[in-house]
Design a protein around this motif. Structure first.
Motif, PDB file in Angstrom:
ATOM      1  N   LEU A 100       0.843  -1.198   0.000  1.00 33.47           N
ATOM      2  CA  LEU A 100       0.000   0.000   0.000  1.00 33.47           C
ATOM      3  C   LEU A 100       0.879   1.248   0.000  1.00 33.47           C
ATOM      4  CD1 LEU A 100      -2.782   1.409   0.281  1.00 33.47           C
ATOM      5  CD2 LEU A 100      -2.494   1.213   2.768  1.00 33.47           C
ATOM      6  N   MET A 101       1.920   1.262   0.824  1.00 34.75           N
ATOM      7  CA  MET A 101       2.825   2.409   0.870  1.00 34.75           C
ATOM      8  C   MET A 101       3.588   2.563  -0.451  1.00 34.75           C
ATOM      9  SD  MET A 101       2.132   3.717   3.715  1.00 34.75           S
ATOM     10  CE  MET A 101       0.544   2.927   4.016  1.00 34.75           C
ATOM     11  N   PHE A 102       3.907   1.458  -1.081  1.00 34.49           N
ATOM     12  CA  PHE A 102       4.544   1.485  -2.410  1.00 34.49           C
ATOM     13  C   PHE A 102       3.641   2.208  -3.400  1.00 34.49           C
ATOM     14  CE2 PHE A 102       4.662  -0.807  -6.544  1.00 34.49           C
ATOM     15  CZ  PHE A 102       5.950  -0.486  -6.958  1.00 34.49           C
ATOM     16  N   GLN A 103       2.348   1.930  -3.329  1.00 32.68           N
ATOM     17  CA  GLN A 103       1.426   2.644  -4.220  1.00 32.68           C
ATOM     18  C   GLN A 103       1.346   4.122  -3.851  1.00 32.68           C
ATOM     19  OE1 GLN A 103      -2.002   4.124  -3.683  1.00 32.68           O
ATOM     20  NE2 GLN A 103      -1.419   4.879  -5.708  1.00 32.68           N
ATOM     21  N   MET A 104       1.184   4.408  -2.572  1.00 33.44           N
ATOM     22  CA  MET A 104       1.007   5.793  -2.145  1.00 33.44           C
ATOM     23  C   MET A 104       2.251   6.639  -2.407  1.00 33.44           C
ATOM     24  SD  MET A 104      -2.105   5.934  -0.950  1.00 33.44           S
ATOM     25  CE  MET A 104      -2.022   7.540  -0.177  1.00 33.44           C
ATOM     26  N   GLY A 105       3.418   6.072  -2.172  1.00 38.31           N
ATOM     27  CA  GLY A 105       4.651   6.847  -2.302  1.00 38.31           C
ATOM     28  C   GLY A 105       5.310   6.779  -3.660  1.00 38.31           C
ATOM     29  N   GLY A 106       4.978   5.754  -4.448  1.00 43.89           N
ATOM     30  CA  GLY A 106       5.653   5.581  -5.736  1.00 43.89           C
ATOM     31  C   GLY A 106       4.709   5.552  -6.908  1.00 43.89           C
ATOM     32  N   VAL A 107       3.842   4.560  -6.950  1.00 39.80           N
ATOM     33  CA  VAL A 107       2.989   4.368  -8.124  1.00 39.80           C
ATOM     34  C   VAL A 107       2.123   5.589  -8.405  1.00 39.80           C
ATOM     35  CG1 VAL A 107       1.063   3.023  -9.055  1.00 39.80           C
ATOM     36  CG2 VAL A 107       2.976   1.851  -7.958  1.00 39.80           C
ATOM     37  N   GLY A 108       1.429   6.089  -7.393  1.00 43.15           N
ATOM     38  CA  GLY A 108       0.556   7.233  -7.616  1.00 43.15           C
ATOM     39  C   GLY A 108       1.300   8.488  -8.049  1.00 43.15           C
ATOM     40  N   PRO A 109       2.278   8.946  -7.245  1.00 40.86           N
ATOM     41  CA  PRO A 109       2.995  10.165  -7.627  1.00 40.86           C
ATOM     42  C   PRO A 109       3.732  10.066  -8.959  1.00 40.86           C
ATOM     43  CG  PRO A 109       3.320   9.697  -5.301  1.00 40.86           C
ATOM     44  CD  PRO A 109       2.619   8.503  -5.886  1.00 40.86           C
ATOM     45  N   THR A 150       3.597 -14.217  -6.457  1.00 37.54           N
ATOM     46  CA  THR A 150       2.370 -14.358  -5.678  1.00 37.54           C
ATOM     47  C   THR A 150       1.181 -13.931  -6.538  1.00 37.54           C
ATOM     48  OG1 THR A 150       2.487 -12.104  -4.785  1.00 37.54           O
ATOM     49  CG2 THR A 150       3.568 -13.849  -3.514  1.00 37.54           C
ATOM     50  N   PRO A 151      -0.022 -14.455  -6.262  1.00 39.38           N
ATOM     51  CA  PRO A 151      -1.180 -14.076  -7.074  1.00 39.38           C
ATOM     52  C   PRO A 151      -1.630 -12.642  -6.841  1.00 39.38           C
ATOM     53  CG  PRO A 151      -1.847 -15.563  -5.308  1.00 39.38           C
ATOM     54  CD  PRO A 151      -0.350 -15.540  -5.306  1.00 39.38           C
ATOM     55  N   TRP A 152      -1.373 -12.116  -5.645  1.00 37.64           N
ATOM     56  CA  TRP A 152      -1.781 -10.753  -5.290  1.00 37.64           C
ATOM     57  C   TRP A 152      -0.579 -10.028  -4.718  1.00 37.64           C
ATOM     58  CZ3 TRP A 152      -6.369 -10.056  -7.362  1.00 37.64           C
ATOM     59  CH2 TRP A 152      -7.251 -11.124  -7.447  1.00 37.64           C
ATOM     60  N   LEU A 153      -0.660  -8.724  -4.644  1.00 35.62           N
ATOM     61  CA  LEU A 153       0.511  -7.960  -4.210  1.00 35.62           C
ATOM     62  C   LEU A 153       0.974  -8.338  -2.808  1.00 35.62           C
ATOM     63  CD1 LEU A 153      -0.338  -4.418  -5.624  1.00 35.62           C
ATOM     64  CD2 LEU A 153       1.516  -5.938  -6.349  1.00 35.62           C
ATOM     65  N   ALA A 154       0.042  -8.619  -1.913  1.00 38.15           N
ATOM     66  CA  ALA A 154       0.413  -8.954  -0.537  1.00 38.15           C
ATOM     67  C   ALA A 154       0.554 -10.449  -0.297  1.00 38.15           C
ATOM     68  CB  ALA A 154      -0.606  -8.353   0.433  1.00 38.15           C
ATOM     69  N   GLY A 155       0.406 -11.246  -1.332  1.00 35.11           N
ATOM     70  CA  GLY A 155       0.527 -12.693  -1.161  1.00 35.11           C
ATOM     71  C   GLY A 155      -0.666 -13.431  -1.716  1.00 35.11           C
ATOM     72  N   ASP A 156      -1.280 -14.246  -0.890  1.00 37.44           N
ATOM     73  CA  ASP A 156      -2.376 -15.103  -1.348  1.00 37.44           C
ATOM     74  C   ASP A 156      -3.749 -14.441  -1.261  1.00 37.44           C
ATOM     75  OD1 ASP A 156      -0.609 -17.159  -1.909  1.00 37.44           O
ATOM     76  OD2 ASP A 156      -0.775 -18.020   0.107  1.00 37.44           O
ATOM     77  N   GLN A 157      -3.820 -13.258  -0.671  1.00 38.70           N
ATOM     78  CA  GLN A 157      -5.117 -12.599  -0.491  1.00 38.70           C
ATOM     79  C   GLN A 157      -5.202 -11.307  -1.298  1.00 38.70           C
ATOM     80  OE1 GLN A 157      -6.561 -12.083   3.584  1.00 38.70           O
ATOM     81  NE2 GLN A 157      -5.003 -13.505   4.315  1.00 38.70           N
ATOM     82  N   TYR A 158      -6.370 -11.057  -1.824  1.00 38.19           N
ATOM     83  CA  TYR A 158      -6.724  -9.764  -2.420  1.00 38.19           C
ATOM     84  C   TYR A 158      -6.919  -8.770  -1.284  1.00 38.19           C
ATOM     85  CZ  TYR A 158      -9.952  -6.517  -4.955  1.00 38.19           C
ATOM     86  OH  TYR A 158     -10.592  -5.438  -5.517  1.00 38.19           O
ATOM     87  N   THR A 159      -6.171  -7.662  -1.306  1.00 35.74           N
ATOM     88  CA  THR A 159      -6.174  -6.728  -0.181  1.00 35.74           C
ATOM     89  C   THR A 159      -6.293  -5.287  -0.665  1.00 35.74           C
ATOM     90  OG1 THR A 159      -3.785  -6.322  -0.140  1.00 35.74           O
ATOM     91  CG2 THR A 159      -4.582  -8.291   1.039  1.00 35.74           C
ATOM     92  N   ILE A 160      -6.262  -4.380   0.307  1.00 35.56           N
ATOM     93  CA  ILE A 160      -6.295  -2.956  -0.018  1.00 35.56           C
ATOM     94  C   ILE A 160      -5.088  -2.542  -0.856  1.00 35.56           C
ATOM     95  CG2 ILE A 160      -7.756  -2.243   1.894  1.00 35.56           C
ATOM     96  CD1 ILE A 160      -5.233  -1.469   3.446  1.00 35.56           C
ATOM     97  N   ALA A 161      -4.008  -3.307  -0.840  1.00 35.28           N
ATOM     98  CA  ALA A 161      -2.868  -2.990  -1.704  1.00 35.28           C
ATOM     99  C   ALA A 161      -3.246  -3.138  -3.178  1.00 35.28           C
ATOM    100  CB  ALA A 161      -1.684  -3.889  -1.367  1.00 35.28           C
ATOM    101  N   ASP A 162      -3.982  -4.175  -3.508  1.00 36.16           N
ATOM    102  CA  ASP A 162      -4.455  -4.371  -4.881  1.00 36.16           C
ATOM    103  C   ASP A 162      -5.495  -3.313  -5.241  1.00 36.16           C
ATOM    104  OD1 ASP A 162      -3.116  -7.067  -5.372  1.00 36.16           O
ATOM    105  OD2 ASP A 162      -4.326  -7.514  -3.605  1.00 36.16           O
ATOM    106  N   ILE A 163      -6.402  -3.039  -4.304  1.00 37.89           N
ATOM    107  CA  ILE A 163      -7.454  -2.054  -4.546  1.00 37.89           C
ATOM    108  C   ILE A 163      -6.848  -0.679  -4.795  1.00 37.89           C
ATOM    109  CG2 ILE A 163      -9.373  -0.832  -3.423  1.00 37.89           C
ATOM    110  CD1 ILE A 163     -10.059  -3.536  -2.052  1.00 37.89           C
ATOM    111  N   ALA A 164      -5.796  -0.347  -4.069  1.00 39.42           N
ATOM    112  CA  ALA A 164      -5.153   0.955  -4.230  1.00 39.42           C
ATOM    113  C   ALA A 164      -4.394   1.076  -5.542  1.00 39.42           C
ATOM    114  CB  ALA A 164      -4.198   1.206  -3.061  1.00 39.42           C
ATOM    115  N   THR A 165      -3.787   0.004  -5.982  1.00 34.89           N
ATOM    116  CA  THR A 165      -2.898   0.061  -7.145  1.00 34.89           C
ATOM    117  C   THR A 165      -3.650  -0.039  -8.464  1.00 34.89           C
ATOM    118  OG1 THR A 165      -1.173  -0.981  -5.796  1.00 34.89           O
ATOM    119  CG2 THR A 165      -0.852  -1.005  -8.188  1.00 34.89           C
ATOM    120  N   PHE A 166      -4.667  -0.871  -8.525  1.00 31.87           N
ATOM    121  CA  PHE A 166      -5.369  -1.129  -9.777  1.00 31.87           C
ATOM    122  C   PHE A 166      -5.831   0.138 -10.499  1.00 31.87           C
ATOM    123  CE2 PHE A 166      -9.531  -1.621 -11.825  1.00 31.87           C
ATOM    124  CZ  PHE A 166      -9.198  -2.450 -12.887  1.00 31.87           C
ATOM    125  N   PRO A 167      -6.502   1.088  -9.833  1.00 31.84           N
ATOM    126  CA  PRO A 167      -7.007   2.242 -10.595  1.00 31.84           C
ATOM    127  C   PRO A 167      -5.923   3.057 -11.276  1.00 31.84           C
ATOM    128  CG  PRO A 167      -8.094   2.103  -8.458  1.00 31.84           C
ATOM    129  CD  PRO A 167      -6.951   1.134  -8.430  1.00 31.84           C
TER     130      PRO A 167
END
Length: 230
Positions: A100-109, A150-167
């Motif tokens: 999630l922090m990777f998205q907030m600090g890197g991907v988004g900006p 891994t299937p999802w960014l945080a491992g085996d579960q779909y999480t807020i990290a995927d939700i944050a990055t996808f858009p």
């Protein structure tokens, strides 16, 4: 009831998707950032950085209302409120939080800068276009490598990290990226795009948003209005 003050942007869609995924009842209040709604006094009371999205939850902690700004903070709040999309175990939680922090600090900006210099800047600056296009490709590569493990960014579960990055990756063409160059990421992207809640989330306010053509919208988004002290 959750009141959402938002617009059809990647950061807005993060929260729209999360609300849909959690099945929470919410009302949307459009904040037209091209018209300058983000600088209104009422909005600044809940989002002092004059950025969307923001929420007001009438049923906040201890039953008292709470307002929140910053999309990452809102995702964490909604995950805590519902007990969904953030692992319970400590290791899994921090796996999700780091992405999630990777998205907030890197991907988004960085992808935001790629959009700006490739699409919106009044003059094409070759150095800036190359810098941010290359950084976009690098970030896509980081994500692709991770999703090869891994299937999802945080491992085996779909999480807020995927939700944050996808858009942020929905506009890959505007970022100078070919999604076919990142097969692991493409698999993940296509899987998320087919989720019913995601389909609903990305449609929130989508019809309200218009292409940026007029000088007023450019001023509100990129001009001196952004830098006024409020």
């Amino acid at each position: 009831m959750i009141d959402v003050y938002s617009w059809a942007t990647p950061n807005g869609h993060k929260v729209h998707i999360m609300l849909e995924e959690c099945g929470l009842e919410y009302r949307v209040h459009p904040i037209n950032i091209g018209a300058g709604d983000q600088f209104g006094d009422d909005f600044l009371k809940i989002s002092p950085n004059n950025k969307i999205p923001a929420i007001v939850d009438s049923d906040g902690p201890d039953g008292e209302p709470i307002s929140l700004f910053e999309s990452g903070a809102i995702l964490l709040y909604l995950a805590g409120k519902t007990g969904r999309f953030l692992p319970d175990d400590v290791r899994g939680k921090y796996e999700a939080l780091q992405w999630l922090m990777f998205q907030m600090g890197g991907v988004g900006p960085m992808l935001g800068q790629a959009h700006h210099f490739r699409i919106y800047a009044p003059e094409k600056i070759e150095y800036a276009v190359n810098r941010y296009t290359n950084e976009a490709k690098r970030l896509y590569g980081v994500i692709d490598k991770r999703l090869g493990e891994t299937p999802w960014l945080a491992g085996d579960q779909y999480t807020i990290a995927d939700i944050a990055t996808f858009p942020w990756l929905r506009s890959w063409q505007n970022q100078g990226v070919d999604l076919d160059d990142y097969p692991n990421l493409k698999r993940w992207f296509d899987t998320i795009a087919e989720r019913p809640a995601v389909k609903r989330g990305v449609e929130v306010l989508a019809k309200e948003r218009k292409p940026i053509h007029d000088d007023k919208a450019r001023e509100m988004l990129f001009g001196a209005s952004q830098y006024m002290r409020r």
